[in-house]
Design an enzyme around this catalytic site. Structure first.
Site, mmCIF file in Angstrom:
data_model
loop_
_atom_site.group_PDB
_atom_site.id
_atom_site.type_symbol
_atom_site.label_atom_id
_atom_site.label_comp_id
_atom_site.label_asym_id
_atom_site.label_seq_id
_atom_site.Cartn_x
_atom_site.Cartn_y
_atom_site.Cartn_z
ATOM 1 N N GLY A 70 -83.639 23.488 -29.589
ATOM 2 C CA GLY A 70 -83.171 24.507 -28.652
ATOM 3 C C GLY A 70 -83.264 24.094 -27.201
ATOM 4 N N ASN A 150 -89.088 35.380 -26.859
ATOM 5 C CA ASN A 150 -89.958 34.597 -27.730
ATOM 6 C C ASN A 150 -91.413 35.049 -27.715
ATOM 7 O OD1 ASN A 150 -89.531 33.513 -25.020
ATOM 8 N ND2 ASN A 150 -91.043 31.967 -25.557
ATOM 9 N N SER A 198 -82.654 26.589 -32.759
ATOM 10 C CA SER A 198 -83.559 25.510 -33.151
ATOM 11 C C SER A 198 -83.982 25.705 -34.594
ATOM 12 C CB SER A 198 -84.785 25.491 -32.234
ATOM 13 O OG SER A 198 -85.535 24.315 -32.408
ATOM 14 N N THR A 236 -77.448 8.302 -32.999
ATOM 15 C CA THR A 236 -77.167 8.451 -34.428
ATOM 16 C C THR A 236 -77.656 9.808 -34.919
ATOM 17 O OG1 THR A 236 -77.393 6.068 -34.763
ATOM 18 C CG2 THR A 236 -77.558 7.454 -36.709
ATOM 19 N N CYS A 323 -94.906 26.741 -25.996
ATOM 20 C CA CYS A 323 -94.478 25.871 -24.908
ATOM 21 C C CYS A 323 -95.250 26.206 -23.618
ATOM 22 C CB CYS A 323 -92.983 26.006 -24.661
ATOM 23 S SG CYS A 323 -91.994 25.438 -26.062
#
Length: 325
Positions: A70, A150, A198, A236, A323
């Site tokens: 996210g 959140n 996410s 990738t 976070c």
């Protein structure tokens, strides 16, 4: 034995997601950018996952970009719209004071680059009012407001905000990290131009996410390199993670009604019992709320001490976003 009560921080990988990803960690490990048949099996899995995610949120497969999570999706969406706006002489951005740091720190960086940022105040119930959006101006390049908070779990009037922005031709981005897999999302019906999610919030592995960008929304690269993701996100592709994300999202959406019916009574009982504690208070609006989030405050008690005491009793909880801490 412990009680894990911090799914807003991260979730365990579901058996469905794990089973889906295992072949691409072992037998089907080809690089999807290679041309031989073995690698094209991975390419097919990538595009099937893209279609699955697109179908679930009402988008087109070409509007889905896979990211590392996210935070990367938030960064790319906001920086892209800021750069597009600047080319048109529009350098004003609107958000709220209770966004995730992936949004707030990106906006702070853009301020240092000459952009003006308006952060809307948070009302007591944690819900943005449409009248707050009168802060838009002729030079507003983007409105970015999270779908569900959140920390306190309040859900914003996303459809109405999107409609407001669409009528004024202002791009609208929403950080839907806490909502995806837990609440119905349709980007067309909700007038969403850009959306971030996410995987590890709905039982996929960490390190894989999605950026939805409506057709016509130009994206600027924040990772340079190869031509993966139609030239907009080099590196990738994480095929095992992407396949697992699509499987986990589908499983979550397919079981959303049953899960919600089970979780809401549990949430309400927890609120009711905790509210019996003297000097306790529920944070946020219960009317507009993510099913599985409980946020309370207790007067006179320091959050970190409370968490350590809970941990000693085998309860995993948080006093804010992972976070932030």
């Amino acid at each position: 034995m412990f009680v894990y009560a911090d799914n807003a921080a991260t979730t365990c990988v579901s058996k469905t997601a794990l089973d889906a990803m295992m072949p691409y960690l072992t037998e089907q490990y080809g690089n999807p950018s290679s041309l031989y048949a073995f690698a094209q099996n991975a390419k097919e899995a990538l595009e099937n996952a893209r279609k699955t995610v697109a179908d679930i949120i009402g988008a087109q497969p070409k509007e889905i970009y896979f990211t590392s999570g996210g935070s990367e999706a938030d960064n790319q969406a906001i920086v892209s719209m800021a750069k597009v706006g600047a080319l048109k002489g529009k350098k004003h951005l609107i958000s709220t004071k209770f966004e995730h740091h992936a949004v707030l720190h990106t906006l702070k960086k853009l301020e240092k680059e000459g952009f003006e940022v308006t952060l809307l105040d948070v009302h007591e119930d944690g819900v943005v009012r449409l009248e707050d959006l009168e802060a838009v101006r002729e030079d507003t390049a983007l409105v970015t407001i999270m779908f569900a908070n959140n920390e306190i779990g309040t859900v914003q009037p996303i459809k109405e905000i999107g409609e407001f922005c669409r009528a004024r031709k202002i791009p609208f981005h929403t950080d839907a990290v806490q909502a995806a897999g837990h609440m119905p999302i349709n980007v067309q019906e909700m007038n969403i131009d850009l959306l971030s999610m996410s995987g590890h919030k709905f039982h996929a592995p960490k390190g894989v996410g999605v950026l939805y960008a409506k057709t016509g929304m130009p994206l600027f690269n924040i990772i340079e390199g190869g031509a993966q993701e139609r030239g907009k996100r080099a590196g990738t592709e994480n095929i095992p993670g992407i396949v697992a994300l699509a499987a986990a999202l589908k499983e979550s959406v397919d079981n959303m009604e049953a899960n919600t019916a089970k979780i809401i009574p549990m949430r309400d009982k927890l609120f009711a019992e905790l509210s019996k504690i003297p000097h306790s208070k529920i944070n946020g609006s219960l009317e507009h709320h993510v099913p599985g989030t409980v946020n309370m405050c207790f007067e006179g008690i320091e959050g970190e001490s409370l968490l350590l005491l809970l941990d000693a009793k085998g309860v995993c909880a948080s006093s804010g976003s992972a976070c932030t801490s």
